[in-house]
Design a protein around this motif. Structure first.
Motif, PDB file in Angstrom:
ATOM      1  N   LYS A   4       1.041  -0.997  -0.168  1.00 47.63           N
ATOM      2  CA  LYS A   4       0.040  -0.015  -0.094  1.00 47.63           C
ATOM      3  C   LYS A   4       0.768   1.430   0.022  1.00 47.63           C
ATOM      4  N   HIS A   5       0.100   2.289   0.011  1.00 51.27           N
ATOM      5  CA  HIS A   5       0.875   3.474  -0.061  1.00 51.27           C
ATOM      6  C   HIS A   5       0.847   5.459   0.949  1.00 51.27           C
ATOM      7  N   ALA A   6       1.621   5.583   1.474  1.00 53.73           N
ATOM      8  CA  ALA A   6       0.700   7.137   1.731  1.00 53.73           C
ATOM      9  C   ALA A   6       1.201   7.663   1.938  1.00 53.73           C
ATOM     10  N   LEU A  42       3.328   5.161  15.273  1.00 55.31           N
ATOM     11  CA  LEU A  42       3.205   4.676  15.431  1.00 55.31           C
ATOM     12  C   LEU A  42       2.790   4.115  16.532  1.00 55.31           C
ATOM     13  N   ARG A  43       4.211   3.949  16.942  1.00 55.12           N
ATOM     14  CA  ARG A  43       4.729   3.773  18.295  1.00 55.12           C
ATOM     15  C   ARG A  43       5.017   4.595  19.498  1.00 55.12           C
ATOM     16  N   LEU A  44       4.859   5.637  19.341  1.00 52.04           N
ATOM     17  CA  LEU A  44       4.841   7.159  19.830  1.00 52.04           C
ATOM     18  C   LEU A  44       3.669   7.864  19.932  1.00 52.04           C
ATOM     19  N   ASN A  45       2.663   8.197  19.397  1.00 54.59           N
ATOM     20  CA  ASN A  45       1.688   8.618  19.175  1.00 54.59           C
ATOM     21  C   ASN A  45       1.669  10.425  19.275  1.00 54.59           C
ATOM     22  N   ARG A  46       2.699  10.681  18.846  1.00 55.48           N
ATOM     23  CA  ARG A  46       3.121  12.205  19.152  1.00 55.48           C
ATOM     24  C   ARG A  46       2.178  13.370  17.904  1.00 55.48           C
ATOM     25  N   LEU A  47       1.775  12.755  17.479  1.00 58.85           N
ATOM     26  CA  LEU A  47       1.133  14.215  16.640  1.00 58.85           C
ATOM     27  C   LEU A  47      -0.283  14.590  17.627  1.00 58.85           C
ATOM     28  N   LYS A  48      -0.571  15.578  16.970  1.00 55.93           N
ATOM     29  CA  LYS A  48      -2.029  16.184  17.801  1.00 55.93           C
ATOM     30  C   LYS A  48      -3.096  16.111  16.944  1.00 55.93           C
ATOM     31  N   PRO A  49      -4.136  15.940  17.835  1.00 54.60           N
ATOM     32  CA  PRO A  49      -5.544  16.430  16.323  1.00 54.60           C
ATOM     33  C   PRO A  49      -5.255  17.430  15.954  1.00 54.60           C
ATOM     34  N   ARG A  79      -4.255   5.354  12.905  1.00 56.18           N
ATOM     35  CA  ARG A  79      -3.963   6.622  13.947  1.00 56.18           C
ATOM     36  C   ARG A  79      -4.337   7.712  13.432  1.00 56.18           C
ATOM     37  N   ALA A  80      -5.310   8.122  11.928  1.00 51.12           N
ATOM     38  CA  ALA A  80      -4.839   9.133  11.453  1.00 51.12           C
ATOM     39  C   ALA A  80      -6.262   9.561  11.765  1.00 51.12           C
ATOM     40  N   ALA A  81      -7.628   8.566  10.912  1.00 52.25           N
ATOM     41  CA  ALA A  81      -8.601   8.727  11.689  1.00 52.25           C
ATOM     42  C   ALA A  81      -9.142   9.370  13.832  1.00 52.25           C
ATOM     43  N   ALA A  82      -8.061   8.681  14.693  1.00 51.27           N
ATOM     44  CA  ALA A  82      -7.956   9.086  15.952  1.00 51.27           C
ATOM     45  C   ALA A  82      -7.692  10.448  15.888  1.00 51.27           C
ATOM     46  N   LEU A  83      -7.106  11.300  14.959  1.00 46.00           N
ATOM     47  CA  LEU A  83      -6.653  12.073  14.802  1.00 46.00           C
ATOM     48  C   LEU A  83      -7.492  13.161  14.245  1.00 46.00           C
ATOM     49  N   GLY A  84      -8.507  12.929  13.705  1.00 51.16           N
ATOM     50  CA  GLY A  84      -9.130  13.420  12.955  1.00 51.16           C
ATOM     51  C   GLY A  84      -8.913  14.115  11.879  1.00 51.16           C
ATOM     52  N   VAL A  85      -7.944  13.693  10.744  1.00 51.52           N
ATOM     53  CA  VAL A  85      -7.303  14.300   9.260  1.00 51.52           C
ATOM     54  C   VAL A  85      -7.336  12.607   8.715  1.00 51.52           C
ATOM     55  N   SER A  86      -7.167  13.177   7.441  1.00 52.70           N
ATOM     56  CA  SER A  86      -6.364  12.250   6.174  1.00 52.70           C
ATOM     57  C   SER A  86      -4.966  11.728   6.463  1.00 52.70           C
ATOM     58  N   THR A  87      -4.640  10.922   6.485  1.00 56.34           N
ATOM     59  CA  THR A  87      -3.602   9.731   6.162  1.00 56.34           C
ATOM     60  C   THR A  87      -2.261  11.053   5.805  1.00 56.34           C
ATOM     61  N   SER A  88      -2.502  11.948   4.276  1.00 57.52           N
ATOM     62  CA  SER A  88      -1.675  12.620   3.839  1.00 57.52           C
ATOM     63  C   SER A  88      -1.809  14.344   5.171  1.00 57.52           C
ATOM     64  N   HIS A  89      -2.365  14.149   5.422  1.00 56.33           N
ATOM     65  CA  HIS A  89      -2.230  15.776   6.097  1.00 56.33           C
ATOM     66  C   HIS A  89      -1.293  15.031   7.189  1.00 56.33           C
ATOM     67  N   THR A  91       0.882  12.728   7.454  1.00 54.00           N
ATOM     68  CA  THR A  91       2.482  12.186   7.290  1.00 54.00           C
ATOM     69  C   THR A  91       2.684  13.696   6.295  1.00 54.00           C
ATOM     70  N   ALA A  92       2.120  14.359   6.470  1.00 55.97           N
ATOM     71  CA  ALA A  92       2.431  15.888   5.808  1.00 55.97           C
ATOM     72  C   ALA A  92       3.593  16.124   7.342  1.00 55.97           C
ATOM     73  N   GLN A  93       2.600  16.067   8.128  1.00 58.47           N
ATOM     74  CA  GLN A  93       2.943  16.273   9.654  1.00 58.47           C
ATOM     75  C   GLN A  93       4.013  15.787   9.820  1.00 58.47           C
ATOM     76  N   LEU A  94       4.074  14.589   9.914  1.00 58.54           N
ATOM     77  CA  LEU A  94       5.549  14.411  10.234  1.00 58.54           C
ATOM     78  C   LEU A  94       6.334  14.748   9.041  1.00 58.54           C
ATOM     79  N   VAL A  95       6.378  14.535   7.999  1.00 59.84           N
ATOM     80  CA  VAL A  95       7.349  15.291   7.488  1.00 59.84           C
ATOM     81  C   VAL A  95       7.756  16.855   7.842  1.00 59.84           C
ATOM     82  N   GLU A  96       7.125  17.662   7.933  1.00 59.34           N
ATOM     83  CA  GLU A  96       7.743  19.153   8.258  1.00 59.34           C
ATOM     84  C   GLU A  96       8.270  19.099   9.750  1.00 59.34           C
ATOM     85  N   GLY A  97       7.720  18.376  10.602  1.00 59.30           N
ATOM     86  CA  GLY A  97       8.107  18.238  12.202  1.00 59.30           C
ATOM     87  C   GLY A  97       9.482  17.968  11.819  1.00 59.30           C
TER      88      GLY A  97
END
Length: 114
Positions: A4-6, A42-49, A79-89, A91-97
């Motif tokens: 699959k792809h993200a 996925l291990r640390l759950n650092r992204l914020k909703p 994980r993205a659904a739990a944050l209320g965002v799309s997977t692309s959103h 992953t973009a947060q992960l890149v920028e972070g």
């Protein structure tokens, strides 16, 4: 196991900086770095909703693709659904972070104190 792809859609300059950063860390592609950051999240759950902005496609944005197993893709989607965002959103947060935090670079150069 089907692959699959993200996707992370980021400004072109961010994509170029992410690619250069991945190579600085010894990785051959930004795709591998994104996959590593997804696993870390996925291990640390650092992204914020947060609120997801709907940005129209832009020629100034680029797509970074991570190739994932079915299991990893499903975990990212959950994980993205739990944050209320799309997977692309997410992953973009992960890149920028990571470009701000530079966790991998710090990890690779860390030395225990004497």
């Amino acid at each position: 196991m089907q692959r699959k792809h993200a996707y992370a859609y980021v400004p072109y300059a961010t994509g170029e900086a992410f690619d250069a950063y991945a190579r600085t860390c010894g990785l051959t592609s930004k795709s591998e770095l994104l996959k590593l950051l997804i696993g870390r999240e996925l291990r640390l759950n650092r992204l914020k909703p947060g609120k997801q902005s709907r940005q129209p496609p832009s020629p100034n944005r680029t797509k970074i693709t991570a190739h994932l197993s079915d299991e990893l893709e499903a975990a990212l989607a959950k994980r993205a659904a739990a944050l209320g965002v799309s997977t692309s959103h997410a992953t973009a947060q992960l890149v920028e972070g990571e470009l701000s935090e530079r966790w991998l670079e710090k990890s690779l150069t860390w030395e225990p104190s004497a």
